[in-house]
Design a protein around this motif. Structure first.
Motif, PDB file in Angstrom:
ATOM      1  N   PRO A 294       0.875  -1.251   0.062  1.00 26.11           N
ATOM      2  CA  PRO A 294      -0.293   0.027   0.000  1.00 26.11           C
ATOM      3  C   PRO A 294       0.877   1.330  -0.121  1.00 26.11           C
ATOM      4  O   PRO A 294       1.800   1.368   0.683  1.00 26.11           O
ATOM      5  N   THR A 300      -5.214   0.495   0.979  1.00 24.20           N
ATOM      6  CA  THR A 300      -5.563  -1.021   0.067  1.00 24.20           C
ATOM      7  C   THR A 300      -5.007  -0.919  -1.162  1.00 24.20           C
ATOM      8  O   THR A 300      -5.602  -1.712  -2.088  1.00 24.20           O
ATOM      9  N   GLU A 306      -4.760  -3.849  -6.219  1.00 23.01           N
ATOM     10  CA  GLU A 306      -5.815  -3.877  -4.960  1.00 23.01           C
ATOM     11  C   GLU A 306      -5.047  -4.865  -4.172  1.00 23.01           C
ATOM     12  O   GLU A 306      -4.834  -6.029  -4.408  1.00 23.01           O
ATOM     13  N   VAL A 308      -5.480  -6.792  -0.183  1.00 26.09           N
ATOM     14  CA  VAL A 308      -6.033  -6.966   1.143  1.00 26.09           C
ATOM     15  C   VAL A 308      -4.890  -7.619   1.914  1.00 26.09           C
ATOM     16  O   VAL A 308      -4.401  -8.539   1.785  1.00 26.09           O
ATOM     17  N   GLU A 309      -4.548  -6.513   2.718  1.00 29.76           N
ATOM     18  CA  GLU A 309      -3.315  -6.812   3.588  1.00 29.76           C
ATOM     19  C   GLU A 309      -3.513  -7.105   5.074  1.00 29.76           C
ATOM     20  O   GLU A 309      -3.527  -6.402   5.934  1.00 29.76           O
TER      21      GLU A 309
END
Length: 456
Positions: A294, A300, A306, A308-309
């Motif tokens: 990011p 995000t 994109e 998702v962490e």
């Protein structure tokens, strides 16, 4: 490696897709993929599942166009919509790797055919990195496409001239100050790559990305679907009405103009996963890691990606929506699996999120619950909104401003549920960083960071 036979793993999943995906857990409200296609009037769906080892499974469902009998196959190309940005970013980073571009150099150093201005006609300081990360603050634009015989050039799109239906691309926010997703960032990136190399963009992407990764059913050339009409899915509006002409031309090809298949899209995400492990001949480890890091703290979005962490729930890739089409392509790097799915309908997103949720449940790694004493303390959701976590009688208690403390209900994978609200919390920790508190309400996740002092 799990899923030694991908078809045996996925065929049952597609017969029991969850229609209530916000919790991340399988609910009793399930439907088959065919049922969802009927409910949302989606004519065709194509799916591919793959692993970094090279194993791939593909499946096509429905037809390439409503009212026809032409089946969707693994070779049927769909509009890749905004996944185009993800692929274009990979190409741009290959130019960075070759020294043609620099991530932190002002775009004015590369643009010669057109110049980026603010609303007063001044040149702002914008970098290549900011274009890739949607942090340059450019015009808020979604590209709807054009009839093939009335499409403007990219320069006309940038200038807002000719048959263009979008405003001129301008700097409208303070560069680098915040994330704002907009296709205009990638229109500027497209022109910048053309000016820096002297090559047409579709040829450039063919050389940098598509040929090296054997993405033979993909192209950024807007003539691509016309040359293979029997192998292209026609787009559909909501309700199943066909898009006139079958599809729209997208002169903003870096932002939304790629044609591809799920199998080809998997090749990209799996290559990025390999590169992040220093196992790619195309992109070095540092640049691959930048793609899914990011670029705004707590954000995000990385570089064209994109993200998702969350601990045990990492995935990266991209989603897309064009007139007539929806799609996604994601990889779960901790398990080495990737899933891509494409539809020829604007209403396809409802079934795509169910497919993605099934992939999350199958390929996301398990979170280990932290000892209760390790997560207690005060967290700040906002400066004036502290959340206190304590242990009472062996249970975690949750206290928010003006609310009574409640005992949280322990769930699987280190998650906790508020007994009276649609609120789930967990406490991820990345490397040696302090734990954060993440809250999910109605599918929206917020992050609360540790306060500098403990609660009184």
């Amino acid at each position: 490696m799990e899923d030694t036979d991908l078809s045996q793993g996925w065929l049952p999943l597609l017969d029991h897709l969850d229609r209530q995906v916000s919790s991340g857990r399988l609910s009793p409200d399930t439907a088959t993929l065919s049922d969802l296609m009927s409910i949302y009037q989606v004519p065709g769906v194509s799916i591919a599942v793959g692993h970094v080892s090279g194993q791939v499974w593909t499946a096509g469902y429905g037809v390439a166009a409503g009212g026809t009998s032409t089946p969707v196959t693994a070779g049927t190309a769909f509009a890749a919509c905004s996944i185009s940005k993800h692929v274009a970013a990979f190409g741009a980073l290959r130019l960075v790797q070759d020294g043609v571009l620099d991530l932190d150099t002002d775009v004015g150093e590369y643009l010669t055919s057109w110049h980026l201005l603010d609303l007063e006609g001044r040149q702002p300081g914008v970098t290549v990195r900011q274009l890739l990360a949607h942090t340059a603050g450019l015009s808020d634009t979604w590209y709807r496409g054009y009839a093939a015989d009335n499409a403007p050039s990219l320069l006309q799109v940038l200038e807002g001239s000719g048959p263009t239906t979008t405003p001129p691309v301008r700097s409208t926010l303070l560069p680098g100050s915040r994330f704002r997703y907009s296709g205009s960032h990638y229109s500027v990136l497209q022109q910048l790559m053309v000016d820096a190399t002297g090559a047409p963009f579709d040829d450039l992407m063919q050389t940098l990305v598509l040929e090296p990764m054997a993405m033979t059913d993909s192209s950024f050339d807007q003539g691509f679907p016309h040359r293979r009409p029997d192998l292209v899915a026609r787009g559909h509006h909501g309700g199943g009405t066909g898009v006139p002409g079958g599809w729209r031309a997208q002169p903003e090809t870096a932002a939304a103009g790629m044609w591809s298949t799920p199998t080809d899209l998997l090749r990209l995400d799996l290559e990025i996963a390999r590169a992040a492990s220093a196992n790619s001949k195309l992109l070095d480890r540092d640049l691959a890691t930048e793609m899914w890091t990011p670029q705004i703290p707590g954000g995000t979005y990385g570089l064209g990606t994109e993200v998702v962490e969350r601990v045990g729930r990492r995935r990266f890739g991209h989603t897309g929506l064009n007139v007539g089409y929806t799609c996604f392509s994601y990889v779960w790097p901790d398990s080495g699996f990737a899933v891509a799915a494409m539809t020829n309908s604007e209403d396809g997103w409802e079934l795509l999120v169910s497919i993605r949720a099934a992939a999350d449940r199958r390929y996301a790694t398990t979170i280990t619950a932290a000892p209760l004493g390790d997560v207690t303390g005060r967290y700040l959701l906002h400066d004036d909104y502290p959340i206190d976590i304590a242990v009472t009688n062996g249970q975690l208690t949750f206290s928010a401003p003006a609310q009574q403390p409640v005992a949280l209900l322990a769930g699987p994978d280190g998650h906790y549920q508020h007994p009276g609200l649609d609120l789930e919390v967990w406490f991820p920790q990345a490397n040696d960083q302090p734990r954060t508190l993440e809250l999910r309400q109605e599918g929206v996740t917020q992050i609360a960071t540790p306060a500098t002092r403990q609660p009184d």
